[in-house]
Structure formats: C-alpha cells, structure tokens
Motif scaffolding. Structure first.
Motif, PDB file in Angstrom:
ATOM      1  N   ALA A  20       0.825  -1.216   0.000  1.00  0.00           N
ATOM      2  CA  ALA A  20       0.000   0.000   0.000  1.00  0.00           C
ATOM      3  C   ALA A  20       0.852   1.256   0.000  1.00  0.00           C
ATOM      4  N   ASN A  21       0.428   2.233  -0.784  1.00  0.00           N
ATOM      5  CA  ASN A  21       1.014   3.566  -0.728  1.00  0.00           C
ATOM      6  C   ASN A  21       0.224   4.365   0.311  1.00  0.00           C
ATOM      7  N   LYS A  22       0.920   4.855   1.334  1.00  0.00           N
ATOM      8  CA  LYS A  22       0.205   5.504   2.441  1.00  0.00           C
ATOM      9  C   LYS A  22      -0.486   6.792   2.013  1.00  0.00           C
ATOM     10  N   ASN A  23       0.018   7.442   0.986  1.00  0.00           N
ATOM     11  CA  ASN A  23      -0.683   8.621   0.461  1.00  0.00           C
ATOM     12  C   ASN A  23      -2.022   8.219  -0.143  1.00  0.00           C
ATOM     13  N   ASP A  24      -2.047   7.065  -0.805  1.00  0.00           N
ATOM     14  CA  ASP A  24      -3.308   6.574  -1.367  1.00  0.00           C
ATOM     15  C   ASP A  24      -4.282   6.200  -0.252  1.00  0.00           C
ATOM     16  N   VAL A  25      -3.763   5.593   0.817  1.00  0.00           N
ATOM     17  CA  VAL A  25      -4.600   5.224   1.961  1.00  0.00           C
ATOM     18  C   VAL A  25      -5.214   6.478   2.578  1.00  0.00           C
ATOM     19  N   ARG A  26      -4.363   7.500   2.738  1.00  0.00           N
ATOM     20  CA  ARG A  26      -4.832   8.757   3.328  1.00  0.00           C
ATOM     21  C   ARG A  26      -5.892   9.423   2.445  1.00  0.00           C
ATOM     22  N   ALA A  27      -5.657   9.440   1.139  1.00  0.00           N
ATOM     23  CA  ALA A  27      -6.608  10.083   0.220  1.00  0.00           C
ATOM     24  C   ALA A  27      -7.927   9.335   0.190  1.00  0.00           C
ATOM     25  N   LEU A  28      -7.878   7.992   0.226  1.00  0.00           N
ATOM     26  CA  LEU A  28      -9.099   7.193   0.207  1.00  0.00           C
ATOM     27  C   LEU A  28      -9.929   7.449   1.455  1.00  0.00           C
ATOM     28  N   PHE A  29      -9.269   7.478   2.605  1.00  0.00           N
ATOM     29  CA  PHE A  29     -10.025   7.707   3.842  1.00  0.00           C
ATOM     30  C   PHE A  29     -10.615   9.108   3.867  1.00  0.00           C
ATOM     31  N   SER A  30      -9.854  10.077   3.364  1.00  0.00           N
ATOM     32  CA  SER A  30     -10.360  11.450   3.321  1.00  0.00           C
ATOM     33  C   SER A  30     -11.636  11.540   2.489  1.00  0.00           C
ATOM     34  N   ALA A  31     -11.667  10.773   1.414  1.00  0.00           N
ATOM     35  CA  ALA A  31     -12.843  10.808   0.526  1.00  0.00           C
ATOM     36  C   ALA A  31     -14.086  10.229   1.197  1.00  0.00           C
ATOM     37  N   TYR A  32     -13.897   9.294   2.132  1.00  0.00           N
ATOM     38  CA  TYR A  32     -15.044   8.638   2.755  1.00  0.00           C
ATOM     39  C   TYR A  32     -15.200   8.992   4.237  1.00  0.00           C
ATOM     40  N   ALA A  33     -14.421   9.961   4.733  1.00  0.00           N
ATOM     41  CA  ALA A  33     -14.421  10.277   6.162  1.00  0.00           C
ATOM     42  C   ALA A  33     -15.798  10.690   6.672  1.00  0.00           C
ATOM     43  N   SER A  34     -16.515  11.487   5.895  1.00  0.00           N
ATOM     44  CA  SER A  34     -17.829  11.948   6.365  1.00  0.00           C
ATOM     45  C   SER A  34     -18.782  10.774   6.561  1.00  0.00           C
ATOM     46  N   LYS A  35     -18.710   9.788   5.682  1.00  0.00           N
ATOM     47  CA  LYS A  35     -19.560   8.611   5.820  1.00  0.00           C
ATOM     48  C   LYS A  35     -19.144   7.791   7.037  1.00  0.00           C
ATOM     49  N   ILE A  36     -17.838   7.684   7.280  1.00  0.00           N
ATOM     50  CA  ILE A  36     -17.342   6.944   8.439  1.00  0.00           C
ATOM     51  C   ILE A  36     -17.841   7.600   9.721  1.00  0.00           C
ATOM     52  N   ILE A  37     -17.824   8.942   9.765  1.00  0.00           N
ATOM     53  CA  ILE A  37     -18.286   9.664  10.949  1.00  0.00           C
ATOM     54  C   ILE A  37     -19.764   9.376  11.196  1.00  0.00           C
ATOM     55  N   GLU A  38     -20.561   9.299  10.125  1.00  0.00           N
ATOM     56  CA  GLU A  38     -21.985   8.993  10.269  1.00  0.00           C
ATOM     57  C   GLU A  38     -22.199   7.613  10.888  1.00  0.00           C
ATOM     58  N   LEU A  39     -21.301   6.666  10.542  1.00  0.00           N
ATOM     59  CA  LEU A  39     -21.457   5.280  11.006  1.00  0.00           C
ATOM     60  C   LEU A  39     -20.770   5.017  12.351  1.00  0.00           C
ATOM     61  N   LYS A  40     -20.100   6.030  12.854  1.00  0.00           N
ATOM     62  CA  LYS A  40     -19.291   5.862  14.064  1.00  0.00           C
ATOM     63  C   LYS A  40     -20.170   5.617  15.295  1.00  0.00           C
ATOM     64  N   GLU A  41     -19.992   4.493  15.920  1.00  0.00           N
ATOM     65  CA  GLU A  41     -20.671   4.160  17.171  1.00  0.00           C
ATOM     66  C   GLU A  41     -19.626   3.602  18.136  1.00  0.00           C
ATOM     67  N   GLU A  42     -19.934   3.592  19.401  1.00  0.00           N
ATOM     68  CA  GLU A  42     -18.928   3.284  20.418  1.00  0.00           C
ATOM     69  C   GLU A  42     -18.285   1.919  20.257  1.00  0.00           C
ATOM     70  N   GLN A  43     -19.022   0.919  19.824  1.00  0.00           N
ATOM     71  CA  GLN A  43     -18.489  -0.439  19.825  1.00  0.00           C
ATOM     72  C   GLN A  43     -18.203  -1.005  18.433  1.00  0.00           C
ATOM     73  N   ASN A  44     -18.189  -0.155  17.425  1.00  0.00           N
ATOM     74  CA  ASN A  44     -17.950  -0.730  16.106  1.00  0.00           C
ATOM     75  C   ASN A  44     -16.611  -0.301  15.524  1.00  0.00           C
ATOM     76  N   ILE A  45     -16.267  -0.890  14.385  1.00  0.00           N
ATOM     77  CA  ILE A  45     -14.970  -0.650  13.757  1.00  0.00           C
ATOM     78  C   ILE A  45     -14.842   0.782  13.252  1.00  0.00           C
TER      79      ILE A  45
END
Length: 327
Positions: A255-280
């Motif tokens: 993995a290229n860490k810049n690609d990992v960072r860019a991918l997460f940035s693109a989906y961060a808002s969705k991850i925040i919506e799904l964020k709950e105390e006991q999940n991944i």
C-alpha cells in the motif's frame, strides 16, 4: 613454580578470585542494563551469567600437562565467566560490554568467524573468548586481587552452549582416542547447530521488521483517523488491532500511504456517520481496512477473523459499492 606449588598458590587466592569473577559478571551486566531496555535485558540471557574459579586438581593437572614454566602468568583460564545468549545477533552487545570496561584491558582469545574462514571444513568449539586483565590492583571485601590478574570470558549462543557441554568433556578431554565416525557425528551436529543459529537470527530479523511495520501502520492510521474523526471510542482491543495488522501485513506492504490517506479522506464523512462506540468505524483500523477492501476485497473478506465485526466489514464494503462473496 611447579604444579604443586601453583595448586597451593591457587588455594590461597581462591576467595579473592571468586570475588574477581563476580566483579567481572557485575560490570558486564551493569553495562548492559544501562545500554538496553529492561525488556531486552530480560530476554537476552538463556542461562544466568556465571563465574567460576578452576578446580585445584584440574589446574594442577593442566600445568603438568602443558609444562607451564610460569603458570601464574601462562594459565589465563583460572577464573572464567560465561554469558549464554539465544542468537548470534545477541553476541555483539556482550562483546561491546567487555571492550567498554575501563577496569581491565581486553584481548580476544578466540574468534569463531575467523576460525570458520580459516578452516571452513572444521566445525569446532566456537565460543567467543576474551582474556581480560585488571588495570589496577582491585580490593573487594578486604580481599586483594593483583593487577594483571587474568579472567577468561566466554560468550556463546545457546546452540554453541549445548554443543560445548556435550563435546568438552567427552571429546576434547577424554583419555581415549575418539573414533573417526564419532568425530564425523560431532561435526555434523555442529553444522546443524550453526545452521539453526542462522535460521533463528533470520527469523528474529523478520519478526523485528514485522513489528516495526505494525507500529508504523498503527501510528499512521491513528494520525489519519484523529485528523478526520476527532476521537477514538471503539472497544476494539489492542490484541484485536495487532492481529488485524499481522493478518493483513502482506497485503498492506504494497500500500502507498498517500493513497490510503486520500481514500479515507474521501469517505471520512460517511465513516463519521457510522461511528458508534463499539464498532470498527470508531477505531483507526478502519483506515487501512478501506484500502484493503478497495484493492483486495474478496481476499480481505476470506481472511477476516473477527466474527463479531463481520457486519461492520460488510458495511465498509457497501460504502465502497462492493459486494462480498459468501457473506
């Protein structure tokens, strides 16, 4: 001084020589404790460091056998200390501790790598041997050890120790001639032990590299996650997180860490919506998990080991528009 006279001399000095042996062990172990971590020190020795003064009868016999004219000056192994470590890679730090002590002058008496290079077909007793001699007279508990008193220091791996314990008395000190087939067996054993030492060293290097990679990924993922999501509230355990990185280490190594960072940035808002105390979604492993599913979806699903987070895995895949086979 004849052999019997040397025996009497040794008996008179024995209490002081015992203290000298303890002194050598203490100076070396103190250096190690100051230069490596407590965890590294606790893992270093597989046999406790020890010192001994040669048995009088054995010393007298050696003086007679070697025909020493000056046994006090010629016999350098009257006092001996021994340090047994697990692997060849551990020998160097012990050597440094011997060479960096200002209480004595050290001379290397045997060097296995040189002996192997000079006689590659011979598999011999391969401890590293130093002879150290006191730079000044030493006083310990009202006992005096004269200047220039020698002490032999043996440094060996656990495999070398096993070989030496078997061979020393039965082959090199036996009175009978050892048959050639037995010598061949001993040579084969040494070759196998040497190979095992090398394999252990290589395996340890691979594990060290893996641990560095895991620590690097954990730090990187945590930094990315905190930058976008603000806090970590997941109950994913440290053991579960480490097992995640160990399981997917091979895939993440590409993995290229810049690609990992860019991918997460693109989906961060969705991850925040799904964020709950006991999940991944509330733990940093979701950062590399996105990349794994984006690039190796079916293999990631097949290797997934956390059954209680299977639904989260499928949700991450859904966020990416990926359907997992056999879910």
């Amino acid at each position: 001084m004849n052999a019997e006279g040397f025996g009497q001399h040794l008996d008179n000095l024995r209490p002081a020589l015992k203290e000298y042996g303890k002194f050598v062990v203490e100076r070396i172990t103190s250096y190690l404790k100051s230069n490596i971590t407590p965890q590294e020190y606790n893992q270093l020795f597989k046999v406790p460091p020890s010192a001994r003064v040669k048995d009088t009868a054995s010393a007298v016999e050696k003086v007679a056998r070697k025909k020493y004219q000056d046994p006090v000056g010629q016999m350098t192994d009257v006092i001996g200390s021994r340090f047994v470590v697990l692997m060849q890679a551990d020998l160097e730090i012990i050597e440094k501790s011997v060479l960096n002590c200002n209480a004595w002058t050290a001379r290397k008496d045997r060097t296995p790598l040189f002996e192997i290079e000079e006689n590659p077909e011979v598999f011999e007793y391969q401890s590293i041997h130093f002879i150290v001699k006191l730079n000044e007279e030493l006083k310990i508990n009202d006992l005096t050890i004269p200047r220039d008193t020698p002490c032999e220091i043996q440094i060996r791996t656990l495999m070398q120790h096993a070989y030496a314990e078997f061979v020393h008395d039965r082959v090199y000190k036996g009175e009978k001639k050892i048959p050639s087939n037995v010598r061949r067996l001993v040579a084969r054993a040494m070759a196998m032990l040497e190979t095992t030492d090398e394999i252990f060293t290589e395996a340890a290097a691979e594990l060290a590299s893996l641990n560095l990679d895991i620590d690097a990924w954990h730090s990187e993922a945590t930094a990315i996650y905190l930058a976008h999501c603000g806090s970590i509230t997941s109950k994913v355990s440290t053991e579960e997180s480490r097992l995640f990185y160990e399981t997917f280490h091979f895939l993440l190594s590409a993995a290229n860490k810049n690609d990992v960072r860019a991918l997460f940035s693109a989906y961060a808002s969705k991850i925040i919506e799904l964020k709950e105390e006991q999940n991944i979604f509330s733990h940093p492993i979701v950062v590399p998990l996105l990349w794994l599913l984006k690039n190796h979806d079916q293999e990631t699903a097949a290797k997934w080991w956390l059954g209680k987070y299977r639904n989260d895995l499928e949700t991450v895949a859904a966020v990416l528009g990926i359907g997992l086979i056999g879910k």
